[in-house]
Write a protein that holds these residues in place. Sequence first.
Motif, PDB file in Angstrom:
ATOM      1  N   GLY A  86      -9.616  -9.626  -3.808  1.00  4.61           N
ATOM      2  CA  GLY A  86      -8.478 -10.371  -3.285  1.00  4.61           C
ATOM      3  C   GLY A  86      -7.306 -10.418  -4.245  1.00  4.61           C
ATOM      4  N   ILE A  87      -6.094 -10.327  -3.698  1.00  8.29           N
ATOM      5  CA  ILE A  87      -4.879 -10.444  -4.497  1.00  8.29           C
ATOM      6  C   ILE A  87      -3.857 -11.299  -3.744  1.00  8.29           C
ATOM      7  N   GLU A  88      -2.873 -11.790  -4.475  1.00  6.52           N
ATOM      8  CA  GLU A  88      -1.763 -12.522  -3.874  1.00  6.52           C
ATOM      9  C   GLU A  88      -0.491 -11.714  -4.071  1.00  6.52           C
ATOM     10  N   VAL A  89       0.260 -11.540  -2.985  1.00  6.98           N
ATOM     11  CA  VAL A  89       1.471 -10.719  -3.035  1.00  6.98           C
ATOM     12  C   VAL A  89       2.636 -11.494  -2.413  1.00  6.98           C
ATOM     13  N   LYS A  90       3.772 -11.465  -3.069  1.00 14.47           N
ATOM     14  CA  LYS A  90       4.969 -12.127  -2.547  1.00 14.47           C
ATOM     15  C   LYS A  90       5.843 -11.108  -1.823  1.00 14.47           C
ATOM     16  N   ARG A  91       6.362 -11.513  -0.674  1.00 14.57           N
ATOM     17  CA  ARG A  91       7.349 -10.720   0.057  1.00 14.57           C
ATOM     18  C   ARG A  91       6.876  -9.313   0.423  1.00 14.57           C
ATOM     19  N   LEU A  92       5.760  -9.232   1.121  1.00 13.62           N
ATOM     20  CA  LEU A  92       5.345  -7.941   1.654  1.00 13.62           C
ATOM     21  C   LEU A  92       6.388  -7.423   2.635  1.00 13.62           C
ATOM     22  N   LEU A  93       6.982  -8.352   3.392  1.00  9.13           N
ATOM     23  CA  LEU A  93       8.107  -8.069   4.268  1.00  9.13           C
ATOM     24  C   LEU A  93       9.223  -9.053   3.903  1.00  9.13           C
ATOM     25  N   PRO A  94      10.485  -8.692   4.150  1.00  7.03           N
ATOM     26  CA  PRO A  94      11.580  -9.610   3.812  1.00  7.03           C
ATOM     27  C   PRO A  94      11.398 -10.989   4.443  1.00  7.03           C
ATOM     28  N   GLU A  95      11.464 -12.021   3.617  1.00  2.00           N
ATOM     29  CA  GLU A  95      11.386 -13.417   4.057  1.00  2.00           C
ATOM     30  C   GLU A  95      10.072 -13.759   4.746  1.00  2.00           C
ATOM     31  N   SER A  96       9.036 -12.987   4.476  1.00  2.00           N
ATOM     32  CA  SER A  96       7.729 -13.265   5.095  1.00  2.00           C
ATOM     33  C   SER A  96       6.919 -14.272   4.290  1.00  2.00           C
ATOM     34  N   GLY A  97       7.341 -14.531   3.068  1.00  3.25           N
ATOM     35  CA  GLY A  97       6.603 -15.476   2.240  1.00  3.25           C
ATOM     36  C   GLY A  97       5.419 -14.821   1.552  1.00  3.25           C
ATOM     37  N   THR A  98       4.659 -15.639   0.851  1.00  2.06           N
ATOM     38  CA  THR A  98       3.495 -15.147   0.111  1.00  2.06           C
ATOM     39  C   THR A  98       2.353 -14.790   1.049  1.00  2.06           C
ATOM     40  N   ALA A  99       1.668 -13.711   0.723  1.00  5.32           N
ATOM     41  CA  ALA A  99       0.502 -13.278   1.505  1.00  5.32           C
ATOM     42  C   ALA A  99      -0.672 -13.055   0.568  1.00  5.32           C
ATOM     43  N   LYS A 100      -1.845 -13.107   1.122  1.00  5.07           N
ATOM     44  CA  LYS A 100      -3.045 -12.712   0.387  1.00  5.07           C
ATOM     45  C   LYS A 100      -3.645 -11.494   1.074  1.00  5.07           C
ATOM     46  N   VAL A 101      -4.055 -10.544   0.262  1.00  4.90           N
ATOM     47  CA  VAL A 101      -4.644  -9.310   0.767  1.00  4.90           C
ATOM     48  C   VAL A 101      -6.091  -9.237   0.295  1.00  4.90           C
ATOM     49  N   PHE A 102      -6.991  -8.978   1.243  1.00  5.79           N
ATOM     50  CA  PHE A 102      -8.413  -8.897   0.925  1.00  5.79           C
ATOM     51  C   PHE A 102      -8.946  -7.520   1.308  1.00  5.79           C
ATOM     52  N   TYR A 103      -9.566  -6.857   0.344  1.00  6.55           N
ATOM     53  CA  TYR A 103     -10.145  -5.528   0.544  1.00  6.55           C
ATOM     54  C   TYR A 103     -11.662  -5.686   0.566  1.00  6.55           C
ATOM     55  N   ILE A 104     -12.295  -5.295   1.652  1.00  7.71           N
ATOM     56  CA  ILE A 104     -13.723  -5.537   1.839  1.00  7.71           C
ATOM     57  C   ILE A 104     -14.507  -4.222   1.711  1.00  7.71           C
ATOM     58  N   MET A 105     -15.498  -4.240   0.823  1.00  5.66           N
ATOM     59  CA  MET A 105     -16.329  -3.069   0.572  1.00  5.66           C
ATOM     60  C   MET A 105     -17.636  -3.206   1.348  1.00  5.66           C
ATOM     61  N   GLY A 106     -18.087  -2.131   1.974  1.00  3.74           N
ATOM     62  CA  GLY A 106     -19.286  -2.153   2.794  1.00  3.74           C
ATOM     63  C   GLY A 106     -20.553  -2.469   2.013  1.00  3.74           C
ATOM     64  N   TYR A 107     -21.519  -3.067   2.692  1.00  2.00           N
ATOM     65  CA  TYR A 107     -22.783  -3.466   2.060  1.00  2.00           C
ATOM     66  C   TYR A 107     -23.581  -2.261   1.559  1.00  2.00           C
ATOM     67  N   LYS A 108     -23.763  -1.267   2.408  1.00  2.00           N
ATOM     68  CA  LYS A 108     -24.539  -0.086   2.009  1.00  2.00           C
ATOM     69  C   LYS A 108     -23.685   0.960   1.301  1.00  2.00           C
ATOM     70  N   SER A 109     -22.527   1.238   1.875  1.00  2.00           N
ATOM     71  CA  SER A 109     -21.695   2.323   1.350  1.00  2.00           C
ATOM     72  C   SER A 109     -21.006   1.988   0.033  1.00  2.00           C
ATOM     73  N   LYS A 110     -20.743   0.690  -0.201  1.00  2.00           N
ATOM     74  CA  LYS A 110     -19.974   0.239  -1.365  1.00  2.00           C
ATOM     75  C   LYS A 110     -18.568   0.830  -1.356  1.00  2.00           C
ATOM     76  N   ARG A 111     -18.069   1.138  -0.160  1.00  2.00           N
ATOM     77  CA  ARG A 111     -16.747   1.731   0.000  1.00  2.00           C
ATOM     78  C   ARG A 111     -15.890   0.882   0.930  1.00  2.00           C
ATOM     79  N   LEU A 112     -14.594   1.065   0.852  1.00  5.31           N
ATOM     80  CA  LEU A 112     -13.661   0.238   1.616  1.00  5.31           C
ATOM     81  C   LEU A 112     -13.844   0.431   3.123  1.00  5.31           C
ATOM     82  N   ILE A 113     -14.062  -0.692   3.841  1.00  4.63           N
ATOM     83  CA  ILE A 113     -14.286  -0.641   5.287  1.00  4.63           C
ATOM     84  C   ILE A 113     -13.321  -1.525   6.078  1.00  4.63           C
ATOM     85  N   HIS A 114     -12.613  -2.450   5.394  1.00  7.18           N
ATOM     86  CA  HIS A 114     -11.858  -3.479   6.124  1.00  7.18           C
ATOM     87  C   HIS A 114     -10.821  -4.072   5.182  1.00  7.18           C
TER      88      HIS A 114
END
Length: 219
Positions: A86-114
């Motif tokens: 998880g990370i926190e990012v400001k202004r992903l879009l103009p005037e959109s405010g702060t967002a949090k981005v979550f990258y989810i890794m698969g249980y078996k694959s250990k690779r990005l799925i979501h």
Amino acid sequence: MVGINPVKPMVIFLSLILSGVFFTGTALAKPDAGTSQKWAVVNGFRSAQFGMKERDVIKAIKNDFGIGKNQVSRKIHPNEKTVTLGIEVKRLLPESGTAKVFYIMGYKSKRLIHINVIWGKPVTKNPNAEAVVATANQLRNHFAQKKYQKEGFALNAQLGEGVILVFQGKDRKGRAARLLLSNPKAKDDKKSGENIALTLSYIEKPLDPDVFRIKDGDF
């Protein structure tokens, strides 16, 4: 706009601000079968692509946002056994405010799925409801420029009181983009919008996620 009930202030609040067609119940919009639009390609978020290993996702985060590994949170889901960065990012879009981005890794694959990108509550204590809805409109209009499978396609579908599926679409490989706007009813009706949240999801396998499951016969 249709189906506005004057005794439901949350629905009115959302429907009046959302531009375009507003659907009641769970009705889903269908794309134009004769469209000449290019097919959408849902393969991740910015430099982070489905199938990447954790170390590569961390490199992508650094490349996209200048955020180092020490600023990336790492949690294991207690039930699904997936790993979330998880990370926190400001202004992903103009005037959109702060967002949090979550990258989810698969249980078996250990690779990005979501990937989930969230604006509003609980990212921001006192979210700007108009800015959140404006972001929803901007993203919906962006996604709607592409072509998607007919099955499961949705635009501004009302799922319940204060919950709208702003957009949902699958590319030719079945990978999905989903935009959900929720506005739970506040204790004080005069503070309508204080709990508003917008979640953008990119999902590699929406019908078969790589999460932990108890197998038949184990118990």
